[in-house]
Write an enzyme that holds these catalytic residues in place. Structure first.
Site, mmCIF file in Angstrom:
data_model
loop_
_atom_site.group_PDB
_atom_site.id
_atom_site.type_symbol
_atom_site.label_atom_id
_atom_site.label_comp_id
_atom_site.label_asym_id
_atom_site.label_seq_id
_atom_site.Cartn_x
_atom_site.Cartn_y
_atom_site.Cartn_z
ATOM 1 N N HIS A 115 15.914 -6.961 -22.151
ATOM 2 C CA HIS A 115 16.184 -5.932 -23.166
ATOM 3 C C HIS A 115 15.741 -4.540 -22.706
ATOM 4 C CE1 HIS A 115 16.092 -9.163 -26.582
ATOM 5 N NE2 HIS A 115 17.135 -9.287 -25.779
ATOM 6 N N LEU A 165 13.406 -16.669 -26.096
ATOM 7 C CA LEU A 165 14.619 -16.191 -25.410
ATOM 8 C C LEU A 165 14.250 -15.082 -24.426
ATOM 9 C CD1 LEU A 165 17.072 -16.214 -28.490
ATOM 10 C CD2 LEU A 165 16.931 -17.901 -26.635
ATOM 11 N N PHE A 166 12.981 -14.885 -24.192
ATOM 12 C CA PHE A 166 12.447 -14.081 -23.085
ATOM 13 C C PHE A 166 12.914 -12.618 -23.100
ATOM 14 C CE2 PHE A 166 13.408 -18.448 -21.312
ATOM 15 C CZ PHE A 166 12.195 -18.978 -21.713
ATOM 16 N N CYS A 167 13.110 -12.038 -24.266
ATOM 17 C CA CYS A 167 13.572 -10.641 -24.345
ATOM 18 C C CYS A 167 14.827 -10.426 -23.493
ATOM 19 C CB CYS A 167 12.472 -9.653 -23.932
ATOM 20 S SG CYS A 167 11.053 -9.680 -25.023
ATOM 21 N N ALA A 168 15.622 -11.458 -23.416
ATOM 22 C CA ALA A 168 16.915 -11.347 -22.729
ATOM 23 C C ALA A 168 17.871 -12.219 -23.535
ATOM 24 C CB ALA A 168 16.807 -11.811 -21.284
#
Ligand SMILES: Cc1ncc(COP(=O)(O)O)c(C=O)c1O
Length: 420
Positions: free
Chosen positions: A121, A368-371
């Site tokens: 992100h 969701l791992f900032c992605a």
């Protein structure tokens, strides 16, 4: 409770000394991609400077002069480590997110930014409306082809020399899969289309040398806390012209060369100071520089080989567990750094992460791992590939680096095996 900090056992002789990492006995940290542990070099540099701690750029006393010198030396060291050109700026920021936001604020009028949907992100959200987001490619060659086509389209009908600026912003290595992106090839494509390119090296720099000049990229961003220097600094290294022409990222003391009585009578400084208003993060900069120095003096090929061997052990172990499915974008054999994401069929990922922490003293990341766009796509792909209908909607991520051991990996695999 008093915690004793001791270095965990090291995997190879090559990581002894300044690249030892601190840790807590019994705790297995497999979450380096979020925040890596503190390197001895960073801790020592901070401890040495602490008695001298005073203002930076703001005092004539001996303490203050030493701190100012240490801060500016750190800038030089970090710039040299990342291959900065003589006329590049090295701007200290809080982290990669901050560095990319600074670059977004420094874009010239009319600039178009081109990214891929596979980004964190931090490299998706700062860019202005009208930016182009290319689909996640199936492989490195597809990424190069897609960028070539997109830039060709953007440049169609334009006159070289009178075109609007274009910036390509790509990651060096994915924070979800660890897969490496073909940065040098993408840079060549960008050059051919008279575009600039920024590399988000947050995940690549902790695992491999990254050199602006060698890659021929225009900007590089890094987070100190992912590079074993957990004192809150990041960096934007790159071309001076856009940065010097942009409004200051932060307005305030230190960013000006003149302030008059009238409200708008301000001349802003050029150089890194323009974007570093306020008292800077001395220990962040100094600790990051200390790690850069330690890494520059290390046998990086040996570190890389040791990490790749551990990563192979981890990924082979995951592949051998029938109820665990790995996430990937480019395929099983694509080059990658020490990161693996996966799901445990039939188990909620947050529950698995909590279980690993509570019962095995293992720290991993879940979510969701900032992605989000990438992670969702990879979860759907994993469901299709595995043919399983019971995969959870979020994932788990294990990530390794300096100080990680076979025992750490094996303990994770053994714990996952019990969840089948
Ligand atoms: C590839 C990538 N870019 C950017 C970031 C943002 O880093 P920070 O949180 O240090 O700003 C991260 C963090 O995980 C990352 O993995």
């Amino acid at each position: 409770m008093t915690l004793t900090l001791v270095p965990p056992p090291v995997t190879s002789r090559a990581v002894a000394g300044p690249l030892d990492v601190l840790g807590v006995p019994g705790q297995i940290n497999l979450d380096y991609a979020a925040t890596a542990p503190c390197a001895r070099a960073a801790a020592d540099a901070v401890a040495e400077l602490l008695p001298w701690y005073a203002s930076v750029h703001r005092g004539a006393g001996a303490l203050s002069r030493r701190c100012t010198l240490a801060y500016e030396r750190a800038r030089q060291t970090v710039g040299d480590f990342f291959g900065a050109r003589a006329d590049d700026h090295v701007v200290f920021t809080r982290n990669t997110t901050d560095a990319l936001n600074l670059l977004a604020r420094a874009l010239p009028a009319g600039a178009t930014v081109v990214t891929f949907g596979g980004e964190h992100h931090a490299n998706l959200l700062p860019w202005p409306r009208g930016s182009v987001r290319l689909p996640v490619p199936d492989g490195p060659a597809e990424a190069v082809r897609a960028l070539d086509a997109a830039l060709g389209e953007l440049r169609r009908g334009g006159t070289p020399g009178r075109e609007l600026p274009v910036l390509v912003a790509v990651t060096g290595a994915s924070n979800v899969t660890g897969e490496r992106w073909p940065v040098a090839e993408l840079a060549r494509v960008a050059r051919r289309h008279r575009a600039r390119i920024a590399v988000d090296a947050a995940q690549l720099a902790p695992h491999a040398p990254v050199d602006l000049r060698a890659l021929d990229v225009d900007y590089l961003t890094v987070s100190g806390h992912k590079l074993y220097a957990p004192f809150g600094a990041g960096v934007l290294v790159g071309r001076a012209d856009w940065l010097d022409a942009a409004p200051p990222y932060l307005a305030g003391g230190g960013a000006t060369s003149h302030v008059g009585a009238a409200t708008h009578d301000v001349r802003w400084a050029t150089g890194p100071a323009r974007h570093e208003a306020g008292t800077p993060n001395l220990f962040g900069a100094v600790s990051l520089a200390a790690v850069c120095t330690a890494l520059a003096g290390a046998d990086r090929a040996a570190l890389h080989d040791a990490e790749q061997a551990l990563l192979a052990r981890l990924r082979d172990g995951i592949a051998a567990l029938p109820h665990v499915v790995e996430l990937r974008t480019f395929g099983p054999d694509a080059p990658r750094v020490g990161i693996a994401s996966f799901v445990v069929a039939g188990r909620d990922s947050a529950d698995v992460a909590a279980h690993l922490a509570a019962h095995h003293d293992i720290g991993v990341r879940d979510g969701l791992f900032c992605a989000h766009p990438l992670a969702r796509r990879l979860l759907a792909e994993a469901a299709g590939r595995s043919g399983r209908r019971d995969l959870p909607p979020t994932a788990l991520r294990a990530s390794i680096g300096l100080g990680s051991t076979e025992e750490h990996v094996d303990r994770l695999l053994a714990a996952l095996a019990t969840l089948g």
